[in-house]
Design a protein around this motif. Structure first.
Motif, PDB file in Angstrom:
ATOM      1  N   PHE A 172     117.012 -21.037-113.583  1.00 31.31           N
ATOM      2  CA  PHE A 172     117.805 -21.265-114.797  1.00 31.31           C
ATOM      3  C   PHE A 172     117.781 -20.072-115.749  1.00 31.31           C
ATOM      4  CE2 PHE A 172     115.943 -25.669-113.902  1.00 31.31           C
ATOM      5  CZ  PHE A 172     116.806 -25.847-112.844  1.00 31.31           C
ATOM      6  N   THR A 173     117.525 -18.866-115.215  1.00 37.36           N
ATOM      7  CA  THR A 173     117.588 -17.671-116.055  1.00 37.36           C
ATOM      8  C   THR A 173     118.586 -16.697-115.434  1.00 37.36           C
ATOM      9  OG1 THR A 173     115.886 -16.518-114.813  1.00 37.36           O
ATOM     10  CG2 THR A 173     115.142 -17.864-116.661  1.00 37.36           C
ATOM     11  N   LYS A 174     118.906 -15.645-116.205  1.00 40.77           N
ATOM     12  CA  LYS A 174     119.824 -14.653-115.663  1.00 40.77           C
ATOM     13  C   LYS A 174     119.259 -13.937-114.438  1.00 40.77           C
ATOM     14  CE  LYS A 174     122.336 -14.183-119.920  1.00 40.77           C
ATOM     15  NZ  LYS A 174     122.133 -13.764-121.286  1.00 40.77           N
ATOM     16  N   PRO A 175     117.959 -13.562-114.462  1.00 46.69           N
ATOM     17  CA  PRO A 175     117.412 -12.938-113.244  1.00 46.69           C
ATOM     18  C   PRO A 175     117.602 -13.811-112.001  1.00 46.69           C
ATOM     19  CG  PRO A 175     115.896 -12.627-115.059  1.00 46.69           C
ATOM     20  CD  PRO A 175     116.992 -13.527-115.564  1.00 46.69           C
ATOM     21  N   VAL A 228     120.337 -22.854-108.737  1.00 47.47           N
ATOM     22  CA  VAL A 228     119.359 -21.986-109.410  1.00 47.47           C
ATOM     23  C   VAL A 228     119.742 -21.532-110.811  1.00 47.47           C
ATOM     24  CG1 VAL A 228     118.109 -21.038-107.461  1.00 47.47           C
ATOM     25  CG2 VAL A 228     120.284 -20.033-108.127  1.00 47.47           C
ATOM     26  N   SER A 229     121.061 -21.488-111.093  1.00 45.89           N
ATOM     27  CA  SER A 229     121.441 -20.844-112.352  1.00 45.89           C
ATOM     28  C   SER A 229     121.310 -21.775-113.549  1.00 45.89           C
ATOM     29  CB  SER A 229     122.866 -20.308-112.269  1.00 45.89           C
ATOM     30  OG  SER A 229     123.774 -21.362-112.390  1.00 45.89           O
ATOM     31  N   GLY A 230     121.309 -23.063-113.313  1.00 49.70           N
ATOM     32  CA  GLY A 230     121.175 -23.996-114.414  1.00 49.70           C
ATOM     33  C   GLY A 230     122.488 -24.246-115.121  1.00 49.70           C
ATOM     34  N   GLU A 274     126.021 -19.478-117.271  1.00 49.84           N
ATOM     35  CA  GLU A 274     127.200 -20.028-116.598  1.00 49.84           C
ATOM     36  C   GLU A 274     128.086 -18.869-116.135  1.00 49.84           C
ATOM     37  OE1 GLU A 274     130.048 -23.713-117.610  1.00 49.84           O
ATOM     38  OE2 GLU A 274     130.414 -21.930-118.828  1.00 49.84           O
ATOM     39  N   VAL A 275     128.214 -18.716-114.828  1.00 43.74           N
ATOM     40  CA  VAL A 275     129.059 -17.643-114.298  1.00 43.74           C
ATOM     41  C   VAL A 275     130.500 -18.149-114.192  1.00 43.74           C
ATOM     42  CG1 VAL A 275     127.217 -16.494-113.040  1.00 43.74           C
ATOM     43  CG2 VAL A 275     128.573 -18.270-111.914  1.00 43.74           C
ATOM     44  N   ALA A 276     131.410 -17.229-113.884  1.00 42.61           N
ATOM     45  CA  ALA A 276     132.833 -17.560-113.897  1.00 42.61           C
ATOM     46  C   ALA A 276     133.187 -18.709-112.959  1.00 42.61           C
ATOM     47  CB  ALA A 276     133.646 -16.320-113.542  1.00 42.61           C
ATOM     48  N   VAL A 334     119.018 -12.596-108.433  1.00 45.70           N
ATOM     49  CA  VAL A 334     118.331 -12.749-107.146  1.00 45.70           C
ATOM     50  C   VAL A 334     119.221 -13.477-106.146  1.00 45.70           C
ATOM     51  CG1 VAL A 334     116.386 -13.862-105.990  1.00 45.70           C
ATOM     52  CG2 VAL A 334     116.016 -12.641-108.126  1.00 45.70           C
ATOM     53  N   ALA A 335     119.870 -14.554-106.597  1.00 45.67           N
ATOM     54  CA  ALA A 335     120.743 -15.307-105.687  1.00 45.67           C
ATOM     55  C   ALA A 335     121.869 -14.423-105.166  1.00 45.67           C
ATOM     56  CB  ALA A 335     121.313 -16.523-106.406  1.00 45.67           C
ATOM     57  N   LEU A 336     122.436 -13.619-106.064  1.00 45.93           N
ATOM     58  CA  LEU A 336     123.531 -12.745-105.639  1.00 45.93           C
ATOM     59  C   LEU A 336     123.016 -11.662-104.691  1.00 45.93           C
ATOM     60  CD1 LEU A 336     125.610 -12.326-108.929  1.00 45.93           C
ATOM     61  CD2 LEU A 336     126.065 -13.808-106.966  1.00 45.93           C
TER      62      LEU A 336
END
Lengths: 268, 358, 281
Positions: free
Chosen positions: C144-147, C224-226, C233-235, C151-153
């Motif tokens: 749930f953090t930007k890192p 993972v991003s929350g 929140e990504v696009a 990592v997922a990407l």
């Protein structure tokens, strides 16, 4: 000399550590986590009706999408390499589109075309065909995202093989159909197989596009990847891990197949 | 009935009438006319880009002429697909079917024609023997040497008893020794099989060695057709003279080295040169010279006694002129233009994207 | 015979025999390919573009400049940029180790590289959450953090640069390096001046493909991003949300932006490949 050796070792272990942290350890840990409470819960969750239904639906979409995309991919590659038609570059660009589009956008676009308020939604509904939130939508989404693989694998192979053998067959009296089956197809078979494996892998695992067009009705329009998400979100982690493991095993089988093919191809 | 009949003087064999072929703006063939007698062996000789391969492919039907007609055994081939022409075509790089054994390769044509099984088997075995590949029938092309692959390709082309046999640079990809063996062998094979044969080559020695008729081509046109002796002794122009046999350019005229006279002092109509090197090869020998002032290389073939009499040293001046009865042709630069136009092969395969799923 | 007469009567070109099967087969083939592509790919893209401009240009601009949309797009682009930089370095390094080094288990490592292509994204998401989540066995809490997004990407885009650089490295003429060395060049200079320029087109291709993929990634991020608006929140997740709220025009508008960037990148790939060929011409 020692400096060189140090650089080499440094590079090697740094690269390997990166791979381990990113790929190997997470995957290995997932396996451990799956079997944390022994094998019985795993077996139980595999035989869960919803899980079986999800697996069945996933396999069904694969069985429909993969052959269609394979035929299309071969036809498309032949067109791109062997013909000198105009507009080839447009086709070439269109084939790559699914690589450039977010799966979510794929799902959205299908909703816009076939959804209830979409372009063809009403007409299709009148004919009693429901696409979105139903199996046809899932199949369409999977076809879209896995469309380029076969063509992309076969194009370079066709270029490399050249058309000498086809021409030779023609001088020996072979018609186009016979030439395709007896000469062209055997020559590109590893490229095709490779493409098919990649298509299958993608079709099995597609999540984003399918999640938009599927109604996520358990036992009906839920594919295995969607089932993983639902299990996880409802805190049934063993179920999520188990389904993930099934998908991961299928993925590893894919990798194995890819490697075997690459080796075969290099042998020839 | 018909223009076709009137055009055809040779009933059998191959007749090419006014054939032209354009690729975009490029004229690969310009109004080519050619008769190939039945059962003969003809060489298409010329530098690369001269249109010789295009002509061969047009006869096979692999290219459609933009204009003109081609007759095989008196039959118009216009619009007839390759597969119905019954030609045997041997490709420069063999075009072996890599996934088939030698036997299967040779059997391909007969199978397409749906011959009975036993007949196919007999025919293939007969050919394997003919091209001396005995015992290699079960091998794959990758397990053969270059020469063996070429013979397999030949057997494959002959299997269907073609009306004509067409070979595109048949020995181009082989090394010098194998080339030589294979071409004597091809000549003997032709004497045995007697099928009308055309082969493409850029090697004048190869053409003169085995062909009864040589067709010299340049820039999409036929310069001259004739036997090796005719081309050598009576070339129609400087291009043919230069392409068939050795030549020097002296004072704007081409002359053969054995027709080049060398003098230690200036004589009438002679050209001044500088002696570069003297090579003695047993009975005969040659003097290599550089013209003045543009330093082009020329050479004269002389007997040993002529060399002794002249008694020249490297570095000393000399004068050359064509022998009185020599065959000479005006040097228009056509040969040089054709040879310098030859460019190295640039068709490197484009590196492809690795299969990258997204 | 009639055909012969026709030509003798002055028809300049021999008529193309239309009964020839290759022609017919090719036309059929062409029809099939064009129809399939049109139906499966072109139609949906047209639909999404027309929906995005349903309320005119201003509607489109409003949709893509909505604060939450801007935040999502910004986050996506920044994370993708970080990811491709890391990929460029690590991908080249991994390719190097796989081609030039020799160590036991190399073949296995080589095949493992393709794993992110084969593994369903949702599984990747689950795996990463397990190891970097709240119960992390490594004690690294990223969920749930930007890192976590980065990592997922990194996980899903790992193969792009490796697989684009590897063949170039394999086909690199070792004599070139030997020549440079004989001329007195040190290792690092050889890498910079001799090897790197030859790998650059591959790296560029890999980067562009990885960037396009990262921009649109969804599956591996869901868990993972929350998905916290304005933060993680990504696009693609934003678009998903808009679809759920039935704001299809807004979803389409942001989609079109993503699509345009990706297409521009694919175009760059083509250019990079042409550039890569420049020495061969």
């Amino acid at each position: 000399m020692t400096g060189e050796r140090l650089t080499r070792w440094g590079l090697r272990y740094f690269a390997l550590a990166y791979l381990a942290l990113l790929l190997i350890i997470p995957l290995g840990y997932m396996m451990i986590e799956t079997f944390k409470d022994g094998i019985q819960p795993v077996l139980d969750s595999i035989t869960e009706p919803d899980s079986i239904a999800a697996l069945k639906l996933t396999l069904l979409t694969v069985v429909i999408a993969v052959p269609l995309n394979t035929i299309f991919g071969i036809a498309c590659a032949l067109l791109l390499v062997r013909s000198n038609m105009r507009g080839k570059s447009i086709i070439n660009a269109l084939i790559d589109m699914p690589f450039a589009i977010s799966p979510i956008v794929v799902g959205l676009s299908l909703v816009l075309v076939y959804g209830q308020n979409g372009w063809f939604g009403q007409d299709l509904a009148a004919m009693g065909i429901q696409v979105i939130f139903s199996t046809p939508g899932i199949v369409l989404a999977v076809i879209f995202v896995s469309l380029p693989f076969v063509a992309r694998e076969v194009v370079p192979v066709l270029q490399e093989v050249g058309d000498d053998q086809e021409k030779a067959a023609e001088t020996l009296g072979s018609g186009p159909w016979n030439t395709f089956w007896r000469i062209t197809l055997p020559a590109i078979r590893w490229g095709v197989s490779y493409g098919v494996v990649l298509t299958t892998a993608r079709a099995l695992g597609e999540f984003g596009a399918v999640s938009v067009v599927s109604g996520k009705i358990s036992g009906q329009t839920e594919t295995l990847p969607l089932y993983v998400q639902k299990q996880f979100e409802t805190f049934q982690s063993v179920g999520a891990y188990t389904s993930s493991l099934i998908l991961a095993v299928l993925a590893l089988a894919t990798l194995l197949a890819m490697n075997l093919m690459r080796r075969k191809e290099n042998h020839e | 009935m018909t223009a076709a009949k009137n055009h055809t003087e040779v009933e059998n064999g191959i007749e090419v009438i006014d054939v032209s072929k354009q690729f975009g703006d490029f004229e690969a063939l310009k109004d080519v006319n050619l008769s190939v007698p039945d059962g003969s062996m003809t060489a298409l000789l010329g530098p690369s880009g001269s249109g010789k391969s295009t002509l061969l492919r047009a006869i096979a039907g692999l290219e459609n002429p933009s204009q003109g007609k081609i007759f095989i055994s008196g039959e118009d081939q216009t619009g007839k697909p390759v597969r119905s022409r019954n030609v045997g075509f041997v490709f420069q790089h063999y075009a072996a079917f890599k996934h088939m054994t030698v036997f299967e390769n040779i059997a391909f044509g007969p199978k397409v024609r749906k011959w009975p099984k036993q007949k196919i088997k007999d025919r293939v075995n007969e050919l394997i023997e003919l091209v001396q590949l005995n015992g290699l029938g079960k091998r794959y092309p990758s397990q053969l040497s270059g020469g063996q692959r070429q013979r397999m390709a030949l057997a494959r082309a002959l299997a269907v008893e073609p009306t004509v046999l067409l070979l595109d640079e048949p020995f181009g990809a082989l090394d010098a020794k194998v080339r030589k063996d294979l071409r004597t062998w091809l000549r003997r094979l032709h004497d045995e099989v007697h099928v009308t044969t055309i082969f493409v080559t850029h090697d004048q020695e190869e053409a003169m060695d085995i062909a009864e008729q040589i067709v010299v081509m340049n820039e999409g046109q036929i310069e001259q057709t004739g036997s090796a002796t005719e081309l050598y002794d009576e070339p129609v122009n400087d291009f043919v003279m230069g392409f068939v046999g050795e030549v020097n350019s002296i004072g704007g005229r081409l002359v053969r080295p054995h027709d080049t006279q060398v003098f230690p002092n200036e004589v009438e109509d002679s050209t001044r040169v500088e002696v570069d090197r003297i090579v003695r090869l047993g009975f005969s020998g040659r003097i290599e010279m550089l013209t003045d002032p543009d330093k082009r290389e020329i050479w004269a073939q002389l007997t040993r006694s002529e060399l002794e009499t002249l008694n020249l040293e490297p570095g000393s001046p000399a004068w050359v002129k064509p022998a009185p009865d020599a065959v000479t042709r005006e040097d228009t630069g056509a040969l040089e233009a054709a040879v310098t136009a030859e460019s190295p092969a640039t068709d490197k395969p484009t590196p492809s994207m690795p299969g990258l799923p997204v | 015979m009639s055909e012969v007469t026709a030509i003798d009567a002055g028809e300049p070109r021999p008529r193309k025999a239309f009964f020839r099967l290759p022609g017919a087969g090719q036309a059929l083939n062409k029809g099939l390919v064009v129809m399939y592509l049109g139906l499966m790919v072109l139609l949906p893209i047209v639909a999404i573009t027309s929906k995005a401009f349903e309320n005119g240009i201003s509607g489109f601009i409003d949709a893509v400049t909505a604060p939450q949309a801007v935040a999502a797009l910004e986050l996506t682009v920044i994370c993708s940029l970080i990811v491709v930089v890391i990929n460029a370095i690590m991908g080249t390094m991994i390719a190097w180790v796989l081609v030039r080094d020799k160590f036991p288990g190399q073949k296995i490592v080589n095949s493992v590289i393709d794993l992110p292509f084969a593994l369903p994204t949702i599984v990747a998401s689950l795996i990463l959450l397990t190891i970097y989540g709240a119960d992390s066995p490594l004690g690294i809490h990223l969920a749930f953090t930007k890192p976590a997004i980065v990592v997922a990407l990194l996980f899903v885009t790992l193969p792009f640069v490796v697989r684009a650089v590897q063949p170039l490295l394999l086909s690199l003429d070792r004599d070139m390096e030997a020549a440079a060395e004989s001329l007195g060049a040190r290792k690092w200079l050889i890498f910079r001046r001799i090897i790197f320029p030859n790998l650059a087109p591959g790296i560029a291709t890999g980067i562009a493909l990885a960037f396009a993929r990262a921009l649109g990634e969804f599956g591996s991020l869901v868990l993972v991003s929350g998905n916290i608006p304005f933060q993680t929140e990504v696009a693609s997740v934003y678009i998903r949300g808009q679809i759920e709220f039935d704001r299809l025009a807004s979803a389409s508008a942001v989609s079109v932006v993503l699509l345009a960037v990706s297409l521009a990148l694919l175009f760059c790939v083509t250019l990079a490949q042409r550039w890569g060929l420049r020495h061969d011409r």
